[in-house]
Design a protein around this motif. Structure first.
Motif, PDB file in Angstrom:
ATOM      1  N   LEU A  44       0.856  -1.151   0.161  1.00  0.00           N
ATOM      2  CA  LEU A  44       0.085  -0.040   0.225  1.00  0.00           C
ATOM      3  C   LEU A  44       0.669   1.102   0.023  1.00  0.00           C
ATOM      4  CD1 LEU A  44      -2.977  -0.797   2.544  1.00  0.00           C
ATOM      5  CD2 LEU A  44      -3.140  -0.742  -0.187  1.00  0.00           C
ATOM      6  N   LYS A  45       2.037   1.268   0.675  1.00  0.00           N
ATOM      7  CA  LYS A  45       2.735   2.446   0.652  1.00  0.00           C
ATOM      8  C   LYS A  45       3.579   2.641  -0.888  1.00  0.00           C
ATOM      9  CE  LYS A  45       5.955   1.928   3.722  1.00  0.00           C
ATOM     10  NZ  LYS A  45       6.969   1.881   4.846  1.00  0.00           N
ATOM     11  N   ALA A  46       3.750   1.764  -1.365  1.00  0.00           N
ATOM     12  CA  ALA A  46       4.231   1.665  -2.772  1.00  0.00           C
ATOM     13  C   ALA A  46       3.364   2.156  -3.716  1.00  0.00           C
ATOM     14  CB  ALA A  46       4.781   0.404  -3.238  1.00  0.00           C
ATOM     15  N   VAL A  47       2.021   1.549  -3.527  1.00  0.00           N
ATOM     16  CA  VAL A  47       0.829   2.270  -4.452  1.00  0.00           C
ATOM     17  C   VAL A  47       0.694   3.765  -4.212  1.00  0.00           C
ATOM     18  CG1 VAL A  47      -1.628   1.758  -4.898  1.00  0.00           C
ATOM     19  CG2 VAL A  47       0.026  -0.248  -4.866  1.00  0.00           C
ATOM     20  N   GLY A  48       0.789   3.941  -2.906  1.00  0.00           N
ATOM     21  CA  GLY A  48       0.432   5.361  -2.512  1.00  0.00           C
ATOM     22  C   GLY A  48       1.513   6.196  -3.348  1.00  0.00           C
ATOM     23  N   TYR A  49       2.542   5.849  -3.088  1.00  0.00           N
ATOM     24  CA  TYR A  49       3.748   6.435  -3.845  1.00  0.00           C
ATOM     25  C   TYR A  49       3.687   6.610  -5.328  1.00  0.00           C
ATOM     26  CZ  TYR A  49       8.280   7.560  -6.053  1.00  0.00           C
ATOM     27  OH  TYR A  49       9.445   7.826  -6.715  1.00  0.00           O
TER      28      TYR A  49
ATOM     29  N   ARG B  14      -1.548  -1.441 -12.537  1.00  0.00           N
ATOM     30  CA  ARG B  14      -2.398  -2.337 -13.496  1.00  0.00           C
ATOM     31  C   ARG B  14      -2.056  -3.842 -13.273  1.00  0.00           C
ATOM     32  NH1 ARG B  14      -3.948   0.650 -18.780  1.00  0.00           N
ATOM     33  NH2 ARG B  14      -1.795  -0.017 -19.305  1.00  0.00           N
ATOM     34  N   ASP B  15      -1.009  -4.080 -12.717  1.00  0.00           N
ATOM     35  CA  ASP B  15      -0.852  -5.607 -12.620  1.00  0.00           C
ATOM     36  C   ASP B  15      -0.317  -6.221 -11.253  1.00  0.00           C
ATOM     37  OD1 ASP B  15      -0.609  -8.002 -13.791  1.00  0.00           O
ATOM     38  OD2 ASP B  15       1.786  -7.842 -14.461  1.00  0.00           O
ATOM     39  N   LEU B  16      -1.056  -5.445 -10.243  1.00  0.00           N
ATOM     40  CA  LEU B  16      -0.747  -6.060  -8.830  1.00  0.00           C
ATOM     41  C   LEU B  16      -1.146  -7.431  -8.571  1.00  0.00           C
ATOM     42  CD1 LEU B  16      -1.744  -3.058  -6.699  1.00  0.00           C
ATOM     43  CD2 LEU B  16       0.553  -3.930  -7.217  1.00  0.00           C
ATOM     44  N   LYS B  17      -0.426  -8.177  -8.495  1.00  0.00           N
ATOM     45  CA  LYS B  17      -0.791  -9.729  -7.993  1.00  0.00           C
ATOM     46  C   LYS B  17       0.406 -10.202  -6.972  1.00  0.00           C
ATOM     47  CE  LYS B  17       1.261 -11.116 -12.594  1.00  0.00           C
ATOM     48  NZ  LYS B  17       0.767 -11.812 -13.795  1.00  0.00           N
ATOM     49  N   PRO B  18       0.207 -11.490  -6.614  1.00  0.00           N
ATOM     50  CA  PRO B  18       1.220 -12.177  -5.562  1.00  0.00           C
ATOM     51  C   PRO B  18       2.528 -12.054  -6.255  1.00  0.00           C
ATOM     52  CG  PRO B  18      -0.891 -12.900  -5.000  1.00  0.00           C
ATOM     53  CD  PRO B  18      -0.993 -12.273  -6.396  1.00  0.00           C
TER      54      PRO B  18
ATOM     55  N   GLY C  79       5.450  -3.677 -16.731  1.00  0.00           N
ATOM     56  CA  GLY C  79       5.119  -3.898 -17.899  1.00  0.00           C
ATOM     57  C   GLY C  79       3.580  -3.192 -18.578  1.00  0.00           C
ATOM     58  N   PHE C  80       2.635  -3.325 -17.533  1.00  0.00           N
ATOM     59  CA  PHE C  80       1.347  -2.801 -17.553  1.00  0.00           C
ATOM     60  C   PHE C  80       1.209  -1.332 -17.105  1.00  0.00           C
ATOM     61  CE2 PHE C  80      -0.569  -7.269 -17.962  1.00  0.00           C
ATOM     62  CZ  PHE C  80       0.090  -7.361 -19.226  1.00  0.00           C
ATOM     63  N   ALA C  81       1.962  -0.911 -16.425  1.00  0.00           N
ATOM     64  CA  ALA C  81       1.752   0.607 -15.754  1.00  0.00           C
ATOM     65  C   ALA C  81       1.775   1.531 -16.718  1.00  0.00           C
ATOM     66  CB  ALA C  81       3.077   0.686 -15.088  1.00  0.00           C
ATOM     67  N   ARG C  82       1.188   2.586 -16.323  1.00  0.00           N
ATOM     68  CA  ARG C  82       0.953   3.683 -17.133  1.00  0.00           C
ATOM     69  C   ARG C  82       0.774   4.947 -16.236  1.00  0.00           C
ATOM     70  NH1 ARG C  82      -4.965   4.494 -20.377  1.00  0.00           N
ATOM     71  NH2 ARG C  82      -5.112   6.540 -19.461  1.00  0.00           N
ATOM     72  N   SER C  83       1.465   6.137 -16.837  1.00  0.00           N
ATOM     73  CA  SER C  83       1.031   7.407 -16.048  1.00  0.00           C
ATOM     74  C   SER C  83      -0.246   7.838 -16.381  1.00  0.00           C
ATOM     75  CB  SER C  83       2.257   8.330 -16.468  1.00  0.00           C
ATOM     76  OG  SER C  83       2.342   8.490 -17.809  1.00  0.00           O
ATOM     77  N   PHE C  84      -0.774   8.683 -15.757  1.00  0.00           N
ATOM     78  CA  PHE C  84      -2.234   9.369 -15.904  1.00  0.00           C
ATOM     79  C   PHE C  84      -2.078  10.682 -15.567  1.00  0.00           C
ATOM     80  CE2 PHE C  84      -2.361   7.598 -11.719  1.00  0.00           C
ATOM     81  CZ  PHE C  84      -3.404   8.541 -10.953  1.00  0.00           C
TER      82      PHE C  84
ATOM     83  N   TYR D 163      -6.802 -10.987 -12.476  1.00  0.00           N
ATOM     84  CA  TYR D 163      -6.902  -9.974 -11.309  1.00  0.00           C
ATOM     85  C   TYR D 163      -7.447  -8.641 -11.668  1.00  0.00           C
ATOM     86  CZ  TYR D 163      -3.202 -13.015  -9.367  1.00  0.00           C
ATOM     87  OH  TYR D 163      -3.062 -14.261  -8.706  1.00  0.00           O
ATOM     88  N   GLN D 164      -8.662  -8.722 -12.732  1.00  0.00           N
ATOM     89  CA  GLN D 164      -9.394  -7.485 -12.981  1.00  0.00           C
ATOM     90  C   GLN D 164     -10.115  -7.162 -11.791  1.00  0.00           C
ATOM     91  OE1 GLN D 164     -11.474  -7.941 -16.532  1.00  0.00           O
ATOM     92  NE2 GLN D 164      -9.710  -7.465 -17.853  1.00  0.00           N
ATOM     93  N   PRO D 165     -10.229  -5.831 -11.433  1.00  0.00           N
ATOM     94  CA  PRO D 165     -11.264  -5.598 -10.424  1.00  0.00           C
ATOM     95  C   PRO D 165     -12.465  -5.628 -11.013  1.00  0.00           C
ATOM     96  CG  PRO D 165     -10.066  -3.525 -11.167  1.00  0.00           C
ATOM     97  CD  PRO D 165      -9.381  -4.839 -11.793  1.00  0.00           C
ATOM     98  N   PRO D 166     -13.807  -5.685 -10.162  1.00  0.00           N
ATOM     99  CA  PRO D 166     -14.926  -6.047 -10.716  1.00  0.00           C
ATOM    100  C   PRO D 166     -15.463  -4.988 -11.664  1.00  0.00           C
ATOM    101  CG  PRO D 166     -14.789  -6.472  -8.494  1.00  0.00           C
ATOM    102  CD  PRO D 166     -13.537  -5.855  -8.731  1.00  0.00           C
TER     103      PRO D 166
END
Length: 196
Positions: free
Chosen positions: A127-132, A141-145, A162-167, A185-188
């Motif tokens: 969560l700290k990494a995602v927050g950053y 866009r590819d969070l998985k274990p 590889g799937f990350a993107r800036s927005f 791992y797609q969100p609903p």
């Protein structure tokens, strides 16, 4: 294999990394453990193969390199180097090497040994990494274990951009991208067709 032995091996001409065992494979290519002959450290080398005719570096690979070079956070894998080999039609992304990933931890360790405190610690670090990332206008866009790397000290680091993107603000519709996230791992809300 110890570092002294690896340092004494004949250094291949124009080669900085001595390739060792394969750590994993995916649709992009493979990840190998390697020994850095300049820094005398073990590293991970993600080899991306291009299979269609001429040697072209994909836009996705360029974007991954650009994002990794900009990221500097204790819970994001440290980028070391990028190399290309037009003859082999490969691009190699070199990063720090961690011992395992969260997927392997969850499947190799006896379920009774899973410490709730350790799992909470890993999730907090993610969560700290995602927050950053979000504070810097990047979505993974590819969070998985298997993209959460772990070392022996309990440090967790987010990898595989590889799937990350800036927005930007306001965010553009994601429906413009052909590949958005790993399908499993797609969100609903995305599976149900949202465009944001």
């Amino acid at each position: 294999m110890n570092r002294r032995y690896l340092s004494q091996r004949a250094r291949p001409e124009n080669k900085r990394y001595l390739m060792l065992e394969q750590l994993g494979t995916g649709t992009y290519g493979s990840v190998r453990k390697a020994y850095d002959l300049e820094t005398h450290e073990f590293v991970a080398v993600k080899q991306i193969k291009h299979q269609h005719g001429e040697f072209n570096i994909s836009q996705t690979t360029i974007q991954e390199i650009a994002l990794l070079k900009e990221m500097a956070h204790e819970n994001i894998v440290r980028f070391v180097d990028v190399r290309s080999d037009p003859l082999e039609k490969t691009v190699e992304l070199v990063s720090e090497l961690l011992e395992t990933d969260f997927f392997m931890y969850l499947h190799r360790v006896d379920q009774r040994l899973h410490s709730e405190q350790f799992v909470r610690s890993v999730l907090f670090q993610v969560l700290k990494a995602v927050g950053y990332l979000h504070a810097n206008w990047v979505i993974h866009r590819d969070l998985k274990p298997s993209n959460i790397l772990l070392n022996g000290d309990g440090k967790a680091k987010l990898a595989d951009f590889g799937f990350a993107r800036s927005f930007q603000a306001p965010p553009e519709a994601l429906s413009r991208d052909k590949v958005r996230v790993t399908h499993w791992y797609q969100p609903p809300e995305q599976a149900l067709g949202t465009e944001m």
